[in-house]
Design a protein around this motif. Structure first.
Motif, PDB file in Angstrom:
ATOM      1  N   LYS A  77      32.793  36.290  29.021  1.00 36.89           N
ATOM      2  CA  LYS A  77      31.936  36.681  30.144  1.00 36.89           C
ATOM      3  C   LYS A  77      32.005  38.202  30.276  1.00 36.89           C
ATOM      4  CE  LYS A  77      31.261  35.761  35.040  1.00 36.89           C
ATOM      5  NZ  LYS A  77      31.709  35.034  36.223  1.00 36.89           N
ATOM      6  N   TYR A  80      30.228  40.461  36.268  1.00 38.36           N
ATOM      7  CA  TYR A  80      30.904  39.877  37.425  1.00 38.36           C
ATOM      8  C   TYR A  80      30.217  40.334  38.695  1.00 38.36           C
ATOM      9  CZ  TYR A  80      34.210  38.751  33.853  1.00 38.36           C
ATOM     10  OH  TYR A  80      34.760  38.251  32.700  1.00 38.36           O
ATOM     11  N   ASP A  85      35.777  39.138  41.963  1.00 34.44           N
ATOM     12  CA  ASP A  85      35.295  38.067  41.091  1.00 34.44           C
ATOM     13  C   ASP A  85      35.913  38.190  39.699  1.00 34.44           C
ATOM     14  OD1 ASP A  85      33.609  35.868  40.216  1.00 34.44           O
ATOM     15  OD2 ASP A  85      32.248  37.361  39.356  1.00 34.44           O
ATOM     16  N   ALA A  86      35.981  39.402  39.178  1.00 35.02           N
ATOM     17  CA  ALA A  86      36.556  39.624  37.847  1.00 35.02           C
ATOM     18  C   ALA A  86      38.033  39.242  37.813  1.00 35.02           C
ATOM     19  CB  ALA A  86      36.375  41.077  37.427  1.00 35.02           C
ATOM     20  N   ARG A  88      39.610  37.180  39.975  1.00 33.45           N
ATOM     21  CA  ARG A  88      39.738  35.728  40.177  1.00 33.45           C
ATOM     22  C   ARG A  88      39.479  34.992  38.862  1.00 33.45           C
ATOM     23  NH1 ARG A  88      36.710  35.169  46.003  1.00 33.45           N
ATOM     24  NH2 ARG A  88      38.574  35.380  47.300  1.00 33.45           N
ATOM     25  N   TYR A  89      38.477  35.445  38.120  1.00 33.76           N
ATOM     26  CA  TYR A  89      38.165  34.852  36.821  1.00 33.76           C
ATOM     27  C   TYR A  89      39.345  35.039  35.864  1.00 33.76           C
ATOM     28  CZ  TYR A  89      35.454  33.649  32.665  1.00 33.76           C
ATOM     29  OH  TYR A  89      35.006  33.050  31.522  1.00 33.76           O
ATOM     30  N   SER A  90      39.926  36.219  35.873  1.00 36.41           N
ATOM     31  CA  SER A  90      41.078  36.511  35.014  1.00 36.41           C
ATOM     32  C   SER A  90      42.280  35.638  35.385  1.00 36.41           C
ATOM     33  CB  SER A  90      41.471  37.992  35.137  1.00 36.41           C
ATOM     34  OG  SER A  90      40.407  38.813  34.725  1.00 36.41           O
ATOM     35  N   LYS A  92      42.169  32.699  36.774  1.00 37.80           N
ATOM     36  CA  LYS A  92      41.847  31.344  36.310  1.00 37.80           C
ATOM     37  C   LYS A  92      42.103  31.230  34.801  1.00 37.80           C
ATOM     38  CE  LYS A  92      38.135  27.940  36.370  1.00 37.80           C
ATOM     39  NZ  LYS A  92      36.757  27.648  36.755  1.00 37.80           N
ATOM     40  N   HIS A  93      41.770  32.275  34.058  1.00 41.02           N
ATOM     41  CA  HIS A  93      42.036  32.276  32.616  1.00 41.02           C
ATOM     42  C   HIS A  93      43.542  32.221  32.354  1.00 41.02           C
ATOM     43  CE1 HIS A  93      41.634  33.016  28.372  1.00 41.02           C
ATOM     44  NE2 HIS A  93      42.515  34.002  28.488  1.00 41.02           N
TER      45      HIS A  93
END
Length: 170
Positions: A77, A80, A85-86, A88-90, A92-93
């Motif tokens: 991705k 963001y 958001d970036a 939170r995505y990280s 989750k990864h």
């Protein structure tokens, strides 16, 4: 000696580690385009860490008389909604990576592969640190909200991170 199943799973995790580096470079590009060079630098350091994690898997597989198998992955991705958001995505990864490391450890235990267990213990501990680091930044960004000054201060703070190669012994 690695069983075929353990070798395959280790190779899959090597791919995941290299993908993580690729992902964090993409996220660094996002932050660079948002004029947040300090956070971009932090992410580039994270990418370097992930590259060394992939190399650790490569070396372990080779040292255990296994065969490395490089696998492709999809594009990460690149955009963001916000810095929050970036991160939170990280996070989750990183949760995904932790789950994969834990499953690898379970397999090594199931197969009584003590060398793999010792090797993987470093990653179990490392994932605690990774999740804590991303979680802290998420919490800071949640507190900052829409405060531009707070975001600029965080950018300055994260710019201080430097790459320190992990110890060679796993």
């Amino acid at each position: 000696m690695l069983s075929p199943k353990l070798q395959d799973t280790l190779n899959e995790q090597m791919k995941n580690e290299f993908f993580s580096a690729y992902l964090y470079m993409a996220i660094a590009g996002y932050f660079q385009s948002e004029d947040l060079p300090g956070i971009a630098s932090w992410m580039r350091v994270q990418a370097l860490e992930e590259m060394t994690h992939g190399e650790k898997f490569y070396n372990f597989i080779a040292d255990a008389a296994g065969r490395t198998d490089f696998r492709g992955f999809e594009a990460p991705k690149n955009t963001y909604e916000s810095p929050l958001d970036a991160f939170r995505y990280s996070l989750k990864h990183e949760n995904f990576v932790t789950d994969r490391i834990n499953k690898l450890m379970d397999l090594a235990k199931e197969e009584s592969n003590h060398a793999a267990q010792i090797f993987l213990q470093w990653f179990v501990t490392e994932q605690v640190e990774e999740e804590a680091s991303f979680s802290l930044i998420v919490r800071k960004l949640e507190r900052i909200g829409n405060d531009g000054n707070g975001l600029l201060r965080l950018d300055e703070e994260l710019a201080q991170r430097v790459f320190v190669p992990p110890a060679t012994a796993a």
